[in-house]
Design a protein around this motif. Structure first.
Motif, PDB file in Angstrom:
ATOM      1  N   PRO A   1       4.663  13.003   4.924  1.00 44.41           N
ATOM      2  CA  PRO A   1       6.125  13.040   5.046  1.00 44.41           C
ATOM      3  C   PRO A   1       6.641  11.901   5.923  1.00 44.41           C
ATOM      4  O   PRO A   1       5.929  11.383   6.785  1.00 44.41           O
ATOM      5  CB  PRO A   1       6.383  14.404   5.707  1.00 44.41           C
ATOM      6  N   GLY A   2       7.892  11.532   5.698  1.00 46.19           N
ATOM      7  CA  GLY A   2       8.511  10.479   6.492  1.00 46.19           C
ATOM      8  C   GLY A   2       8.485   9.141   5.778  1.00 46.19           C
ATOM      9  O   GLY A   2       8.190   9.061   4.585  1.00 46.19           O
ATOM     10  N   HIS A   3       8.812   8.127   6.531  1.00 50.09           N
ATOM     11  CA  HIS A   3       8.875   6.774   5.993  1.00 50.09           C
ATOM     12  C   HIS A   3       7.764   5.938   6.607  1.00 50.09           C
ATOM     13  O   HIS A   3       7.456   6.065   7.796  1.00 50.09           O
ATOM     14  CB  HIS A   3      10.240   6.154   6.290  1.00 50.09           C
ATOM     15  N   TRP A   4       7.200   5.048   5.762  1.00 49.18           N
ATOM     16  CA  TRP A   4       6.004   4.324   6.171  1.00 49.18           C
ATOM     17  C   TRP A   4       6.064   2.864   5.739  1.00 49.18           C
ATOM     18  O   TRP A   4       6.659   2.537   4.705  1.00 49.18           O
ATOM     19  CB  TRP A   4       4.767   4.960   5.523  1.00 49.18           C
ATOM     20  N   ARG A   5       5.397   2.035   6.517  1.00 51.42           N
ATOM     21  CA  ARG A   5       5.131   0.674   6.065  1.00 51.42           C
ATOM     22  C   ARG A   5       4.225   0.752   4.843  1.00 51.42           C
ATOM     23  O   ARG A   5       3.261   1.502   4.819  1.00 51.42           O
ATOM     24  CB  ARG A   5       4.399  -0.113   7.168  1.00 51.42           C
ATOM     25  N   GLY A   6       4.565  -0.026   3.823  1.00 55.05           N
ATOM     26  CA  GLY A   6       3.725  -0.071   2.635  1.00 55.05           C
ATOM     27  C   GLY A   6       3.905   1.100   1.695  1.00 55.05           C
ATOM     28  O   GLY A   6       3.138   1.250   0.736  1.00 55.05           O
ATOM     29  N   GLU A   7       4.927   1.955   1.924  1.00 56.56           N
ATOM     30  CA  GLU A   7       5.038   3.175   1.111  1.00 56.56           C
ATOM     31  C   GLU A   7       5.345   2.876  -0.355  1.00 56.56           C
ATOM     32  O   GLU A   7       4.884   3.595  -1.245  1.00 56.56           O
ATOM     33  CB  GLU A   7       6.089   4.121   1.698  1.00 56.56           C
ATOM     34  N   ARG A   8       6.124   1.816  -0.628  1.00 53.75           N
ATOM     35  CA  ARG A   8       6.399   1.480  -2.025  1.00 53.75           C
ATOM     36  C   ARG A   8       5.111   1.080  -2.744  1.00 53.75           C
ATOM     37  O   ARG A   8       4.835   1.538  -3.852  1.00 53.75           O
ATOM     38  CB  ARG A   8       7.425   0.341  -2.104  1.00 53.75           C
ATOM     39  N   ALA A   9       4.328   0.233  -2.106  1.00 53.35           N
ATOM     40  CA  ALA A   9       3.050  -0.167  -2.694  1.00 53.35           C
ATOM     41  C   ALA A   9       2.113   1.025  -2.799  1.00 53.35           C
ATOM     42  O   ALA A   9       1.391   1.180  -3.794  1.00 53.35           O
ATOM     43  CB  ALA A   9       2.409  -1.272  -1.864  1.00 53.35           C
ATOM     44  N   ALA A  10       2.125   1.893  -1.792  1.00 57.45           N
ATOM     45  CA  ALA A  10       1.234   3.056  -1.792  1.00 57.45           C
ATOM     46  C   ALA A  10       1.519   3.976  -2.976  1.00 57.45           C
ATOM     47  O   ALA A  10       0.588   4.494  -3.602  1.00 57.45           O
ATOM     48  CB  ALA A  10       1.375   3.822  -0.478  1.00 57.45           C
ATOM     49  N   ARG A  11       2.796   4.182  -3.276  1.00 57.43           N
ATOM     50  CA  ARG A  11       3.133   5.039  -4.419  1.00 57.43           C
ATOM     51  C   ARG A  11       2.592   4.447  -5.718  1.00 57.43           C
ATOM     52  O   ARG A  11       2.042   5.163  -6.564  1.00 57.43           O
ATOM     53  CB  ARG A  11       4.647   5.229  -4.505  1.00 57.43           C
ATOM     54  N   ASP A  12       2.747   3.128  -5.882  1.00 62.55           N
ATOM     55  CA  ASP A  12       2.235   2.483  -7.096  1.00 62.55           C
ATOM     56  C   ASP A  12       0.713   2.535  -7.144  1.00 62.55           C
ATOM     57  O   ASP A  12       0.115   2.735  -8.209  1.00 62.55           O
ATOM     58  CB  ASP A  12       2.717   1.035  -7.159  1.00 62.55           C
ATOM     59  N   ILE A  13       0.077   2.333  -5.993  1.00 66.91           N
ATOM     60  CA  ILE A  13      -1.389   2.340  -5.939  1.00 66.91           C
ATOM     61  C   ILE A  13      -1.927   3.724  -6.300  1.00 66.91           C
ATOM     62  O   ILE A  13      -2.895   3.851  -7.062  1.00 66.91           O
ATOM     63  CB  ILE A  13      -1.874   1.893  -4.548  1.00 66.91           C
ATOM     64  N   LEU A  14      -1.313   4.776  -5.767  1.00 65.15           N
ATOM     65  CA  LEU A  14      -1.758   6.129  -6.111  1.00 65.15           C
ATOM     66  C   LEU A  14      -1.590   6.408  -7.605  1.00 65.15           C
ATOM     67  O   LEU A  14      -2.480   6.986  -8.234  1.00 65.15           O
ATOM     68  CB  LEU A  14      -0.974   7.161  -5.302  1.00 65.15           C
ATOM     69  N   ALA A  15      -0.451   5.994  -8.159  1.00 67.83           N
ATOM     70  CA  ALA A  15      -0.214   6.220  -9.585  1.00 67.83           C
ATOM     71  C   ALA A  15      -1.263   5.505 -10.429  1.00 67.83           C
ATOM     72  O   ALA A  15      -1.773   6.063 -11.418  1.00 67.83           O
ATOM     73  CB  ALA A  15       1.186   5.746  -9.962  1.00 67.83           C
ATOM     74  N   LEU A  16      -1.605   4.292 -10.055  1.00 70.88           N
ATOM     75  CA  LEU A  16      -2.618   3.532 -10.791  1.00 70.88           C
ATOM     76  C   LEU A  16      -4.011   4.116 -10.577  1.00 70.88           C
ATOM     77  O   LEU A  16      -4.820   4.195 -11.511  1.00 70.88           O
ATOM     78  CB  LEU A  16      -2.588   2.064 -10.358  1.00 70.88           C
ATOM     79  N   ALA A  17      -4.303   4.537  -9.351  1.00 71.73           N
ATOM     80  CA  ALA A  17      -5.629   5.079  -9.044  1.00 71.73           C
ATOM     81  C   ALA A  17      -5.879   6.374  -9.805  1.00 71.73           C
ATOM     82  O   ALA A  17      -7.021   6.676 -10.173  1.00 71.73           O
ATOM     83  CB  ALA A  17      -5.770   5.305  -7.541  1.00 71.73           C
ATOM     84  N   ARG A  18      -4.839   7.145 -10.048  1.00 73.41           N
ATOM     85  CA  ARG A  18      -5.014   8.380 -10.824  1.00 73.41           C
ATOM     86  C   ARG A  18      -5.515   8.078 -12.232  1.00 73.41           C
ATOM     87  O   ARG A  18      -6.093   8.940 -12.887  1.00 73.41           O
ATOM     88  CB  ARG A  18      -3.695   9.157 -10.881  1.00 73.41           C
ATOM     89  N   LYS A  19      -5.285   6.849 -12.686  1.00 74.96           N
ATOM     90  CA  LYS A  19      -5.779   6.401 -13.990  1.00 74.96           C
ATOM     91  C   LYS A  19      -7.013   5.513 -13.840  1.00 74.96           C
ATOM     92  O   LYS A  19      -7.488   4.948 -14.821  1.00 74.96           O
ATOM     93  CB  LYS A  19      -4.688   5.619 -14.722  1.00 74.96           C
ATOM     94  N   GLY A  20      -7.509   5.378 -12.605  1.00 77.10           N
ATOM     95  CA  GLY A  20      -8.670   4.528 -12.360  1.00 77.10           C
ATOM     96  C   GLY A  20      -8.376   3.050 -12.498  1.00 77.10           C
ATOM     97  O   GLY A  20      -9.278   2.258 -12.777  1.00 77.10           O
ATOM     98  N   ARG A  21      -7.118   2.643 -12.254  1.00 79.74           N
ATOM     99  CA  ARG A  21      -6.722   1.270 -12.535  1.00 79.74           C
ATOM    100  C   ARG A  21      -6.121   0.544 -11.339  1.00 79.74           C
ATOM    101  O   ARG A  21      -5.522  -0.508 -11.501  1.00 79.74           O
ATOM    102  CB  ARG A  21      -5.705   1.261 -13.683  1.00 79.74           C
ATOM    103  N   ALA A  22      -6.261   1.082 -10.128  1.00 76.13           N
ATOM    104  CA  ALA A  22      -5.643   0.432  -8.972  1.00 76.13           C
ATOM    105  C   ALA A  22      -6.282  -0.923  -8.689  1.00 76.13           C
ATOM    106  O   ALA A  22      -5.585  -1.934  -8.573  1.00 76.13           O
ATOM    107  CB  ALA A  22      -5.737   1.333  -7.742  1.00 76.13           C
ATOM    108  N   HIS A  23      -7.604  -0.960  -8.573  1.00 68.50           N
ATOM    109  CA  HIS A  23      -8.266  -2.204  -8.201  1.00 68.50           C
ATOM    110  C   HIS A  23      -8.076  -3.284  -9.261  1.00 68.50           C
ATOM    111  O   HIS A  23      -7.847  -4.447  -8.925  1.00 68.50           O
ATOM    112  CB  HIS A  23      -9.757  -1.964  -7.951  1.00 68.50           C
ATOM    113  N   ARG A  24      -8.139  -2.919 -10.523  1.00 66.89           N
ATOM    114  CA  ARG A  24      -7.991  -3.931 -11.572  1.00 66.89           C
ATOM    115  C   ARG A  24      -6.547  -4.436 -11.663  1.00 66.89           C
ATOM    116  O   ARG A  24      -6.289  -5.452 -12.314  1.00 66.89           O
ATOM    117  CB  ARG A  24      -8.432  -3.369 -12.922  1.00 66.89           C
TER     118      ARG A  24
END
Length: 222
Positions: free
Chosen positions: A153-176
């Motif tokens: 909860p709350g606001h974080w540095r990097g939170e926009r990137a973190a949301r995208d990274i989690l969405a991609l990682a759920r598909k196994g595609r963050a690193h690529r």
């Protein structure tokens, strides 16, 4: 006195302003690294001139491969990055977010004697781990871990990137997808976001297994 930095923010993180950082010899160094990748695309200094679209497509593929390698630590570099990420994750879980910020702020584009971990290695390892946990590659990851993971909860540095990274990682595609993420968010935000996403996943793992985040980080981040 310099202002203290903190991963926690008082307001939503503003969109990233992508800044081009110049380092002495950076262009020459990058071109030396990319030249063999362009050669794989059939483009060398002896190649006959080609149309701009073909050249741009080849350059885009070469840069994407360059970034993938840059964000893939191996050997000692991976061990060092893992040790730092364990500290960052444990600090976030303990609400020691200023210390976590100092750790991340110590990272640069090149290893130094004082800080052997680079920003790209930390971000790359975090995303690779998230991809692996999504696929349960280690066999001991809680089922559906990333599906249940949300940012703290709350606001974080990097939170926009973190949301995208989690969405991609759920598909196994963050690193690529690192090249796209860096272009969209900027390297600093990707490092912060990958670390935040990793911390969120570790905290979810800890809650699911009834253990501490520090203990999960110690055994799962490596």
């Amino acid at each position: 006195m310099a202002a203290m930095t903190d991963l926690r923010l008082d307001a939503p993180e503003p969109p990233a302003l992508i800044a081009i950082q110049q380092r002495t010899g950076m262009a020459d160094e990058m071109w030396r690294e990319i030249a063999p990748l362009l050669a794989d695309e059939g483009i060398t200094e002896d190649t006959d001139p080609t149309d701009l679209a073909t050249l741009q497509a080849a350059l885009d593929r070469a840069v994407a491969r360059y970034n993938a390698a840059l964000f893939t630590p191996t050997g000692r570099a991976r061990s060092n990055a893992a040790a730092l990420l364990r500290q960052v994750v444990a600090s976030i879980a303990a609400s020691e977010t200023e210390y976590a910020a100092r750790l991340l702020d110590s990272l640069g584009p090149d290893p130094t004697e004082a800080q052997p971990v680079t920003a790209s290695h930390a971000a790359g390892l975090a995303m690779a781990l998230l991809d692996a946990w999504s696929a349960n590659a280690t066999g001991d990851t809680p089922a559906g871990l990333l599906a249940d993971t949300a940012l703290p909860p709350g606001h974080w540095r990097g939170e926009r990137a973190a949301r995208d990274i989690l969405a991609l990682a759920r598909k196994g595609r963050a690193h690529r997808s690192v090249h796209k993420l860096v272009v969209q968010h900027g390297g600093i935000h990707v490092t912060d976001g990958a670390s935040l996403a990793l911390a969120a996943a570790v905290q979810t793992w800890a809650q699911r297994t009834g253990t501490s985040a520090a203990a999960v980080a110690e055994t799962a981040i490596g």
